[in-house]
Write a protein that holds these residues in place. Structure first.
Motif, PDB file in Angstrom:
ATOM      1  N   ARG A  49      23.716  49.528  35.329  1.00 54.85           N
ATOM      2  CA  ARG A  49      24.080  48.398  34.474  1.00 54.85           C
ATOM      3  C   ARG A  49      24.360  48.847  33.043  1.00 54.85           C
ATOM      4  NH1 ARG A  49      23.279  43.319  36.273  1.00 54.85           N
ATOM      5  NH2 ARG A  49      22.682  42.555  34.224  1.00 54.85           N
ATOM      6  N   PHE A  54      26.445  45.970  31.120  1.00 56.66           N
ATOM      7  CA  PHE A  54      25.704  44.720  31.240  1.00 56.66           C
ATOM      8  C   PHE A  54      24.376  44.793  30.501  1.00 56.66           C
ATOM      9  CE2 PHE A  54      28.347  44.980  35.059  1.00 56.66           C
ATOM     10  CZ  PHE A  54      29.178  43.924  34.762  1.00 56.66           C
ATOM     11  N   PRO A  74      31.452  44.698  28.749  1.00 55.48           N
ATOM     12  CA  PRO A  74      31.943  45.095  30.082  1.00 55.48           C
ATOM     13  C   PRO A  74      33.449  44.920  30.239  1.00 55.48           C
ATOM     14  CG  PRO A  74      30.048  43.627  30.280  1.00 55.48           C
ATOM     15  CD  PRO A  74      30.340  43.762  28.824  1.00 55.48           C
ATOM     16  N   HIS A  75      34.014  43.827  29.674  1.00 52.78           N
ATOM     17  CA  HIS A  75      35.427  43.576  29.964  1.00 52.78           C
ATOM     18  C   HIS A  75      36.351  44.524  29.213  1.00 52.78           C
ATOM     19  CE1 HIS A  75      34.822  40.884  26.450  1.00 52.78           C
ATOM     20  NE2 HIS A  75      36.109  41.050  26.226  1.00 52.78           N
ATOM     21  N   VAL A  79      35.694  50.670  33.641  1.00 52.73           N
ATOM     22  CA  VAL A  79      34.716  50.881  34.701  1.00 52.73           C
ATOM     23  C   VAL A  79      34.651  49.571  35.454  1.00 52.73           C
ATOM     24  CG1 VAL A  79      32.223  51.047  35.046  1.00 52.73           C
ATOM     25  CG2 VAL A  79      33.327  52.519  33.375  1.00 52.73           C
ATOM     26  N   ASN A  80      34.646  49.603  36.783  1.00 49.07           N
ATOM     27  CA  ASN A  80      34.485  48.361  37.533  1.00 49.07           C
ATOM     28  C   ASN A  80      33.333  48.487  38.507  1.00 49.07           C
ATOM     29  OD1 ASN A  80      37.862  48.091  37.083  1.00 49.07           O
ATOM     30  ND2 ASN A  80      36.523  46.395  36.595  1.00 49.07           N
ATOM     31  N   THR A  81      32.819  47.327  38.898  1.00 50.13           N
ATOM     32  CA  THR A  81      31.574  47.312  39.661  1.00 50.13           C
ATOM     33  C   THR A  81      31.747  46.582  40.985  1.00 50.13           C
ATOM     34  OG1 THR A  81      30.410  47.176  37.547  1.00 50.13           O
ATOM     35  CG2 THR A  81      29.128  46.718  39.513  1.00 50.13           C
ATOM     36  N   PHE A 100      42.228  38.696  40.578  1.00 55.94           N
ATOM     37  CA  PHE A 100      41.525  38.191  39.392  1.00 55.94           C
ATOM     38  C   PHE A 100      41.657  39.110  38.186  1.00 55.94           C
ATOM     39  CE2 PHE A 100      38.061  37.185  36.587  1.00 55.94           C
ATOM     40  CZ  PHE A 100      37.935  35.812  36.683  1.00 55.94           C
ATOM     41  N   GLY A 101      41.331  40.369  38.390  1.00 56.34           N
ATOM     42  CA  GLY A 101      41.365  41.319  37.279  1.00 56.34           C
ATOM     43  C   GLY A 101      42.776  41.536  36.757  1.00 56.34           C
ATOM     44  N   ARG A 103      45.153  39.387  36.661  1.00 50.84           N
ATOM     45  CA  ARG A 103      45.580  38.236  35.856  1.00 50.84           C
ATOM     46  C   ARG A 103      44.956  38.263  34.465  1.00 50.84           C
ATOM     47  NH1 ARG A 103      48.523  35.360  39.210  1.00 50.84           N
ATOM     48  NH2 ARG A 103      47.887  35.023  41.372  1.00 50.84           N
ATOM     49  N   MET A 104      43.930  39.090  34.278  1.00 46.86           N
ATOM     50  CA  MET A 104      43.287  39.195  32.970  1.00 46.86           C
ATOM     51  C   MET A 104      44.001  40.204  32.068  1.00 46.86           C
ATOM     52  SD  MET A 104      40.679  37.215  32.914  1.00 46.86           S
ATOM     53  CE  MET A 104      40.604  36.006  34.200  1.00 46.86           C
ATOM     54  N   ARG A 150      38.811  44.313  44.970  1.00 50.05           N
ATOM     55  CA  ARG A 150      38.851  43.586  43.707  1.00 50.05           C
ATOM     56  C   ARG A 150      38.529  44.515  42.529  1.00 50.05           C
ATOM     57  NH1 ARG A 150      34.538  38.838  42.640  1.00 50.05           N
ATOM     58  NH2 ARG A 150      33.203  40.648  42.478  1.00 50.05           N
ATOM     59  N   ALA A 151      37.563  45.418  42.763  1.00 50.27           N
ATOM     60  CA  ALA A 151      37.176  46.320  41.678  1.00 50.27           C
ATOM     61  C   ALA A 151      38.201  47.441  41.494  1.00 50.27           C
ATOM     62  CB  ALA A 151      35.799  46.901  41.970  1.00 50.27           C
ATOM     63  N   LEU A 154      42.196  47.381  39.632  1.00 51.90           N
ATOM     64  CA  LEU A 154      42.445  47.638  38.210  1.00 51.90           C
ATOM     65  C   LEU A 154      42.594  49.118  37.904  1.00 51.90           C
ATOM     66  CD1 LEU A 154      40.034  44.994  36.693  1.00 51.90           C
ATOM     67  CD2 LEU A 154      42.507  45.042  36.503  1.00 51.90           C
TER      68      LEU A 154
ATOM     69  N   GLN B 172      33.406  39.252  34.013  1.00 44.57           N
ATOM     70  CA  GLN B 172      33.437  40.066  32.790  1.00 44.57           C
ATOM     71  C   GLN B 172      33.876  41.487  33.133  1.00 44.57           C
ATOM     72  OE1 GLN B 172      29.394  39.892  31.491  1.00 44.57           O
ATOM     73  NE2 GLN B 172      29.676  38.021  30.297  1.00 44.57           N
ATOM     74  N   ASP B 173      33.300  41.975  34.221  1.00 43.51           N
ATOM     75  CA  ASP B 173      33.579  43.334  34.658  1.00 43.51           C
ATOM     76  C   ASP B 173      35.063  43.530  34.946  1.00 43.51           C
ATOM     77  OD1 ASP B 173      32.311  45.896  35.668  1.00 43.51           O
ATOM     78  OD2 ASP B 173      33.509  45.302  37.404  1.00 43.51           O
ATOM     79  N   LEU B 174      35.718  42.473  35.454  1.00 43.99           N
ATOM     80  CA  LEU B 174      37.134  42.562  35.813  1.00 43.99           C
ATOM     81  C   LEU B 174      38.036  42.301  34.616  1.00 43.99           C
ATOM     82  CD1 LEU B 174      36.811  40.748  39.207  1.00 43.99           C
ATOM     83  CD2 LEU B 174      37.357  43.153  38.879  1.00 43.99           C
ATOM     84  N   GLY B 175      37.440  42.264  33.425  1.00 43.16           N
ATOM     85  CA  GLY B 175      38.262  42.168  32.228  1.00 43.16           C
ATOM     86  C   GLY B 175      38.324  40.780  31.627  1.00 43.16           C
ATOM     87  N   GLY B 176      37.523  39.845  32.138  1.00 43.39           N
ATOM     88  CA  GLY B 176      37.561  38.490  31.619  1.00 43.39           C
ATOM     89  C   GLY B 176      36.854  38.382  30.275  1.00 43.39           C
TER      90      GLY B 176
END
Lengths: 383, 272
Positions: A49, A54, A74-75, A79-81, A100-101, A103-104, A150-151, A154, B172-176
């Motif tokens: 974490r 986190f 984190p954003h 690094v992705n989790t 999801f990622g 679109r961010m 999903r992770a 990105l 958050q982890d995915l960039g949000g």
């Protein structure tokens, strides 16, 4: 040459004065499969974490590619989790979960680009054709794959995995181990993997970090960790070990139970008390007259590939794995090759592990039950 | 087995028949009857006269519901992120006024909002000209919001508090960014709570009569007042009252149908 990607330097973490990580020094190389291994509450999830952003260490620094990232949220980390219980978005379908990622991202990707990358990723995790499925309609293994896709979509430099296989049954877990290794090699990135399952750690990792009580006990390749454990905790946690008291007479000679044995270890003081590790599979059973030691078989368990037998040597019980059956009550001799004996310095763990006196057939089950996937929630959510 | 279960359901079926179905049927029968009991549609044709009451009731109820939502949603989210000890205290504080008599609470607002009430005296003390709130729609809205706010906060709170913290971390982890996490994860997952909050505030708000009488001074006649008048008041006409009730019920049902349609699919979030 391997290049350092992440470094934890003097990281200490305390929740309400309780220290859960104590002065962690850890260097993680690029494109490495590194596993943080240890029992519940050893600090492995907290370490993960901290890398994910986190949690901020109470003291110490985290470096990514040479840059200090303690205060990067984190954003903003590359690094992705993959979370322990996947944490999939139940209000979105498989496609939208993976997208999801994407679109961010800023600047925004075009629709076609998002679609192409999501589909490519779903193909990599073998979920082609599942785009419009609801995530709650998927099996555990499929949900797991969505979480990984999903992770990874990105294209992070590092993927963090927190006991990702904990919720799967044994067979699926084995399949996913191979799958994860394959994905890691295909993506050519760093995986940092948290588990309490030593078999998983040995099977997948380039480097294993064994932790207990918030302290790193040993860092090494799976072979190092297994063959050259640093202390009684590591020897006991990784595989099965008989750990006995010994005295190092001189380089290459150790005294156990009043008898001298040849070994390959050197560099100890003369007559230094040591812990001696003998793996159950390194013990050969011979006739009593040829034995280096003689003992009495007290228990035999059939394990498929081998028998686990418990042998009593002057009140100290050893576990020996053998393919030849020796019935309970039989007197046997044993022979150990010098490379089957491993010498460790005395530590705080000396005397706590490696005795099979309380061994019973249910022992394994009991141990598994106490190693449920941990939930290190202490103070996790204060932000 | 099945028969036995059916047998167990009998008391409830009887209860429902006597206290739910029968009254609705009675209202329907009354609505289509003239004073001497003959079938007529005149109750409904008379309805046009009351169009302003209908529209005022729905308008005030909608405004109150929106205000409750604007005030209640952040409150519920703040509650949900407190420690569990603090949560209990805050929920207690939200519920406490509800255990006080409804009339008493509304009378209290009268004495606050009156021309010489607490509010205007406080303003005078600060040399600010008095506000004329009592007996206006604003007073009715204040009364509704005050009385119905807990019904908005509690359902939203109970949904938000169950949202898995790791979902927020995953986002958050995915960039949000914090705003994106709220818009794409927290808010959609809280919609079931929002929908039931809206229902629980809107329905009583559209049919209330005490609040409008006490704080609106009878000038702002609402559907509840109109219906009450037909049964208890000077304009005794239960047939017309029934017809108005029936129409109100149907309008509310249509309203709710579209609400739920809008929120369809979101309720899956609470199943996790």
């Amino acid at each position: 040459m391997a290049k350092e990607l992440i470094r934890l330097s003097g990281c200490t973490m305390a929740f309400d004065g309780e220290v859960v990580l104590n002065n962690i020094e850890l260097s993680i190389n690029d494109k490495e499969f590194l596993t943080l291994l240890g029992p519940s509450g050893c600090g492995k999830t907290t370490t993960l974490r901290i890398i994910g952003g986190f949690q901020k260490p109470t003291s110490g620094d985290v470096f990514f590619d040479g840059v200090r990232i303690n205060d990067v949220p984190p954003h903003k980390r590359s690094v992705n989790t993959v979370f322990q219980k996947y944490a999939l978005f139940t209000h979105l379908d498989v496609f939208e979960n993976v997208a999801f990622g994407l679109r961010m991202l800023k600047p925004a990707l075009s629709k076609g680009e998002i679609s192409a990358r999501v589909l490519e990723m779903l193909e990599i995790v073998s979920l082609k054709g599942f785009e419009r499925r609801e995530v709650i309609s998927l099996s555990g293994g499929q949900q797991q794959r969505v979480a990984i896709a999903r992770a990874l979509v990105l294209r992070p430099k590092v993927l963090l995995l927190d006991e990702p296989l904990g919720a799967l049954d044994l067979r699926l877990r084995k399949d996913m181990q191979n799958e994860l290794k394959r994905i890691q090699q295909a993506m050519d990135i760093t995986f940092i993997y948290v588990t309490h399952d030593q078999e998983e750690a040995l099977a997948m990792s380039d480097t294993v970090v064994v932790m207990d009580g918030g302290v790193i006990q040993q860092i090494g390749t799976p072979e190092d960790i297994y063959n050259e454990p640093k202390n009684a905790f590591v020897a006991d946690f990784i595989g099965e070990s008989n750990i006995v008291d010994g005295i190092m007479k001189q380089d290459g000679v150790v005294e156990i139970f009043g008898r001298e044995f040849k070994c390959l270890d050197a560099g100890f003081e003369p007559n230094e008390p040591v812990d001696v590790v003998i793996r159950p599979e390194d013990v050969d059973i011979v006739a009593t007259k040829d034995g280096m030691l003689t003992g009495t078989v007290t228990n035999v368990t059939f394990k498929g590939m081998q028998y686990d037998i418990i042998v009593d040597f002057k009140g100290f019980k050893w576990l020996i794995q053998t393919t030849d059956i020796s019935p309970a009550g039989a007197k046997i001799g044993i022979h150990i090759e010098p490379d089957g004996i491993h010498i460790m310095k005395k530590s705080d763990y000396s005397g706590m592990f490696g005795d099979y006196s309380s061994y019973s057939a249910e022992y394994d089950d009991l141990e598994d039950a106490s190693l449920e996937p941990e939930e290190e929630t202490a103070g996790d959510y204060d932000e | 087995m099945t028969n036995r279960r059916r047998f167990l359901a009998v008391p409830y079926i009887v209860w429902m028949a006597v206290f739910v179905i029968a009254p609705i049927v009675l209202i329907a029968v009354y609505a289509f009857a003239s004073r001497d009991g003959a079938f007529t549609l005149s109750n409904f044709s008379a309805m046009g006269t009351y169009l302003s009451v209908f529209s005022r009731s729905f308008l005030l109820a909608i405004i109150s519901t929106v205000v409750c939502l604007i005030l209640g949603y952040p409150l519920a989210v703040i509650f949900a992120h407190e420690t569990s000890r603090m949560q209990k205290i805050m929920i207690m504080l939200i519920m406490l006024p509800m255990w006080m008599n409804f009339l008493l609470r509304t009378y209290a607002w009268m004495s606050i909002l009156e021309s010489n009430g607490l509010l205007n005296r406080a303003l005078a003390f600060l040399h600010i000209p008095p506000l004329n709130i009592i007996n206006t729609p604003a007073a009715v809205i204040i009364g509704m919001v005050y009385n119905f706010l807990p019904f908005m906060v509690l359902p939203i709170y109970s949904v938000v508090v169950k949202i898995d913290r790791s979902l927020v971390e995953a986002a958050q982890d995915l960039g949000g960014s914090p705003a994106a996490v709220f818009r794409r994860v927290t808010f959609p997952l809280s919609l079931p709570g929002v929908l039931s909050g809206i229902t629980m505030v809107f329905v009583p708000a559209v049919s209330t009569f005490v609040i409008s009488q006490l704080l609106g001074g009878g000038k702002e006649m609402l559907l509840g007042d109109l219906i009450e008048m037909q049964f208890l008041g000077t304009a005794y006409n239960p047939q017309l009252g029934s017809a108005i009730s029936l129409v109100m019920m149907i309008v509310v049902m249509i309203f709710m149908y579209f609400m739920n349609k809008f929120g369809e699919g979101e309720d899956k979030a609470v199943l996790m």
